[in-house]
Enzyme design. Structure first.
Site, mmCIF file in Angstrom:
data_model
loop_
_atom_site.group_PDB
_atom_site.id
_atom_site.type_symbol
_atom_site.label_atom_id
_atom_site.label_comp_id
_atom_site.label_asym_id
_atom_site.label_seq_id
_atom_site.Cartn_x
_atom_site.Cartn_y
_atom_site.Cartn_z
ATOM 1 N N GLY A 1 37.191 46.758 30.858
ATOM 2 C CA GLY A 1 35.902 47.301 30.450
ATOM 3 C C GLY A 1 35.877 47.948 29.072
ATOM 4 O O GLY A 1 34.914 48.638 28.735
ATOM 5 N N HIS B 1 44.441 35.603 35.950
ATOM 6 C CA HIS B 1 45.169 36.604 35.164
ATOM 7 C C HIS B 1 45.452 37.819 36.045
ATOM 8 O O HIS B 1 44.539 38.409 36.625
ATOM 9 C CB HIS B 1 44.330 36.983 33.940
ATOM 10 C CG HIS B 1 45.035 37.867 32.967
ATOM 11 N ND1 HIS B 1 45.955 37.397 32.057
ATOM 12 C CD2 HIS B 1 44.958 39.202 32.754
ATOM 13 C CE1 HIS B 1 46.399 38.402 31.320
ATOM 14 N NE2 HIS B 1 45.813 39.518 31.725
ATOM 15 N N MET C 1 46.546 41.146 22.486
ATOM 16 C CA MET C 1 45.659 42.143 23.098
ATOM 17 C C MET C 1 44.545 42.460 22.112
ATOM 18 O O MET C 1 44.803 42.753 20.945
ATOM 19 C CB MET C 1 46.431 43.429 23.424
ATOM 20 C CG MET C 1 47.466 43.303 24.521
ATOM 21 S SD MET C 1 46.836 42.639 26.072
ATOM 22 C CE MET C 1 45.639 43.881 26.554
ATOM 23 N N ASP D 1 43.115 38.827 25.183
ATOM 24 C CA ASP D 1 42.851 39.637 26.382
ATOM 25 C C ASP D 1 42.213 40.966 26.006
ATOM 26 O O ASP D 1 42.812 41.777 25.312
ATOM 27 C CB ASP D 1 44.202 39.878 27.094
ATOM 28 C CG ASP D 1 44.066 40.651 28.397
ATOM 29 O OD1 ASP D 1 42.936 40.958 28.812
ATOM 30 O OD2 ASP D 1 45.121 40.952 28.995
ATOM 31 N N MET E 1 50.499 47.058 36.006
ATOM 32 C CA MET E 1 50.646 48.309 35.250
ATOM 33 C C MET E 1 51.471 49.300 36.050
ATOM 34 O O MET E 1 51.388 49.336 37.284
ATOM 35 C CB MET E 1 49.274 48.908 34.951
ATOM 36 C CG MET E 1 48.333 47.952 34.228
ATOM 37 S SD MET E 1 46.787 48.775 33.820
ATOM 38 C CE MET E 1 45.817 47.361 33.259
ATOM 39 N N HIS F 1 50.624 39.275 33.693
ATOM 40 C CA HIS F 1 50.672 40.070 32.461
ATOM 41 C C HIS F 1 51.352 41.393 32.790
ATOM 42 O O HIS F 1 50.744 42.267 33.407
ATOM 43 C CB HIS F 1 49.234 40.260 31.949
ATOM 44 C CG HIS F 1 49.130 41.156 30.756
ATOM 45 N ND1 HIS F 1 47.926 41.653 30.305
ATOM 46 C CD2 HIS F 1 50.082 41.657 29.914
ATOM 47 C CE1 HIS F 1 48.131 42.418 29.238
ATOM 48 N NE2 HIS F 1 49.432 42.442 28.989
ATOM 49 N N ASP G 1 47.115 41.455 36.222
ATOM 50 C CA ASP G 1 47.541 42.586 35.390
ATOM 51 C C ASP G 1 48.422 43.554 36.170
ATOM 52 O O ASP G 1 47.985 44.128 37.165
ATOM 53 C CB ASP G 1 46.315 43.342 34.865
ATOM 54 C CG ASP G 1 45.602 42.572 33.767
ATOM 55 O OD1 ASP G 1 46.275 42.157 32.806
ATOM 56 O OD2 ASP G 1 44.371 42.386 33.885
ATOM 57 N N GLY H 1 45.745 48.854 29.500
ATOM 58 C CA GLY H 1 45.657 49.950 30.480
ATOM 59 C C GLY H 1 44.402 49.909 31.329
ATOM 60 O O GLY H 1 44.446 50.301 32.480
ATOM 61 N N MET I 1 52.567 44.896 32.130
ATOM 62 C CA MET I 1 52.435 46.086 31.274
ATOM 63 C C MET I 1 53.320 47.144 31.911
ATOM 64 O O MET I 1 52.847 48.146 32.458
ATOM 65 C CB MET I 1 50.958 46.519 31.206
ATOM 66 C CG MET I 1 50.114 45.566 30.375
ATOM 67 S SD MET I 1 48.345 45.712 30.712
ATOM 68 C CE MET I 1 48.203 44.620 32.122
ATOM 69 N N SER J 1 40.477 38.030 34.887
ATOM 70 C CA SER J 1 41.439 39.071 35.221
ATOM 71 C C SER J 1 41.023 39.721 36.531
ATOM 72 O O SER J 1 39.971 40.371 36.607
ATOM 73 C CB SER J 1 41.489 40.127 34.120
ATOM 74 O OG SER J 1 42.039 41.312 34.652
HETATM 75 C C1 DX5 Z 1 43.842 45.414 29.974
HETATM 76 C C2 DX5 Z 1 44.143 44.174 30.795
HETATM 77 C C3 DX5 Z 1 43.064 43.162 30.725
HETATM 78 C C4 DX5 Z 1 41.768 43.613 31.340
HETATM 79 C C5 DX5 Z 1 40.648 42.855 30.713
HETATM 80 O O1 DX5 Z 1 44.989 46.198 29.884
HETATM 81 O O2 DX5 Z 1 45.327 43.557 30.331
HETATM 82 O O3 DX5 Z 1 43.476 41.939 31.281
HETATM 83 O O4 DX5 Z 1 41.722 43.428 32.722
HETATM 84 O O5 DX5 Z 1 39.447 43.373 31.183
HETATM 85 P P1 DX5 Z 1 38.115 43.220 30.342
HETATM 86 O O6 DX5 Z 1 37.842 41.769 30.200
HETATM 87 O O7 DX5 Z 1 37.110 43.948 31.169
HETATM 88 O O8 DX5 Z 1 38.350 43.879 28.990
HETATM 89 ZN ZN ZN Z 2 45.780 41.469 30.925
#
Ligand code: DX5
Ligand code: ZN
Length: 225
Positions: A147, A34, A139, A177, A38, A68, A36, A144, A70, A9
């Protein structure tokens, strides 16, 4: 190991040099990038849009890109991301008023379609749209932020979805994810996942190749080569 995909990601990449960092993770063996998205509306954070995807393609990133979403609403951005060069586009079922038509929209624009389920979201609608789905994204954290810690109830959900995919006998990726690392990726693979998103676990390391390889080894230890 062909059938197991590692999807770094880029939310955890260095945004000040995103093209270079993405190229590094691709040459380290990423199967999917990946991406993300948001919007500070569906989730309490804001990230990157279609212009950034266009820029990555222009920079020379040819690897498949897994968008992805969101965001809410989803339909306009589906079109923009398809035009920007996405390969997979996934959205959260709560973010679309008409799940079936959003899935059709993704396919009509030449992309693979994914449906995302939050940790507390039931799988109920799946059977009605399974013929239009190329990827199910579970998920394992609340969306959001990167980490966060892996939510353990996801393991049972992965098993359930794997059974559903086997029952319908369709080619559907089962992606997970959130909170995935070298220590837990084997357990997630045994439960039935085949596509693993990892942000902080990869980008926090100096050598991406080493960590991606360690993830592959951890998978092959438990499910065989
Ligand atoms: C969270 C994202 C994930 C995130 C994963 O909302 O959709 O893709 O970046 O990060 P890690 O692997 O650090 O949990
Ligand atoms: Zn994601």
């Amino acid at each position: 190991m062909k059938n197991f995909w590692i999807a770094p990601s880029i939310l955890s990449a260095d945004f000040a040099c995103l093209g270079e960092d993405t190229a590094r993770v691709v040459s380290a063996g990423a199967d999917l990038v990946h991406f993300d998205v948001m919007d500070n509306h569906y989730v309490p954070n804001i990230t990157i849009g279609p212009l950034v995807l266009t820029a990555l393609r222009k920079y020379g990133i040819n690897a498949p890109i897994d968008v992805h979403l969101m965001v809410k609403p989803v339909d306009n951005l589906i079109i923009s991301f398809a035009n920007a060069g996405a390969n997979y586009i996934s959205f959260h079922k709560e973010a679309s008023e008409h799940i079936d038509s959003s899935l059709q929209l993704i396919k009509a624009h030449g992309c693979k379609a994914g449906l995302v389920f939050n940790p507390a979201t039931s799988l109920e609608c799946l059977e009605y749209v399974i013929d239009k789905i190329d990827m199910i994204l579970l998920m394992s954290v609340n969306p959001g932020f990167s980490g966060q810690s892996f939510i353990s109830s996801t393991i049972d959900k992965i098993r359930k979805v794997r059974k559903i995919i086997n029952f319908y006998n369709r080619e559907i990726r089962l992606e997970v994810d959130g909170g995935i690392n070298i220590e837990n990726i084997g357990t997630i693979a045994i439960a039935g996942a085949d596509t693993f998103v990892a942000g902080s676990a990869i980008f926090s390391q100096k050598n991406y190749h080493t960590v991606i390889n360690a993830m592959r080894n951890a998978i092959s230890l438990v499910v065989g080569k």
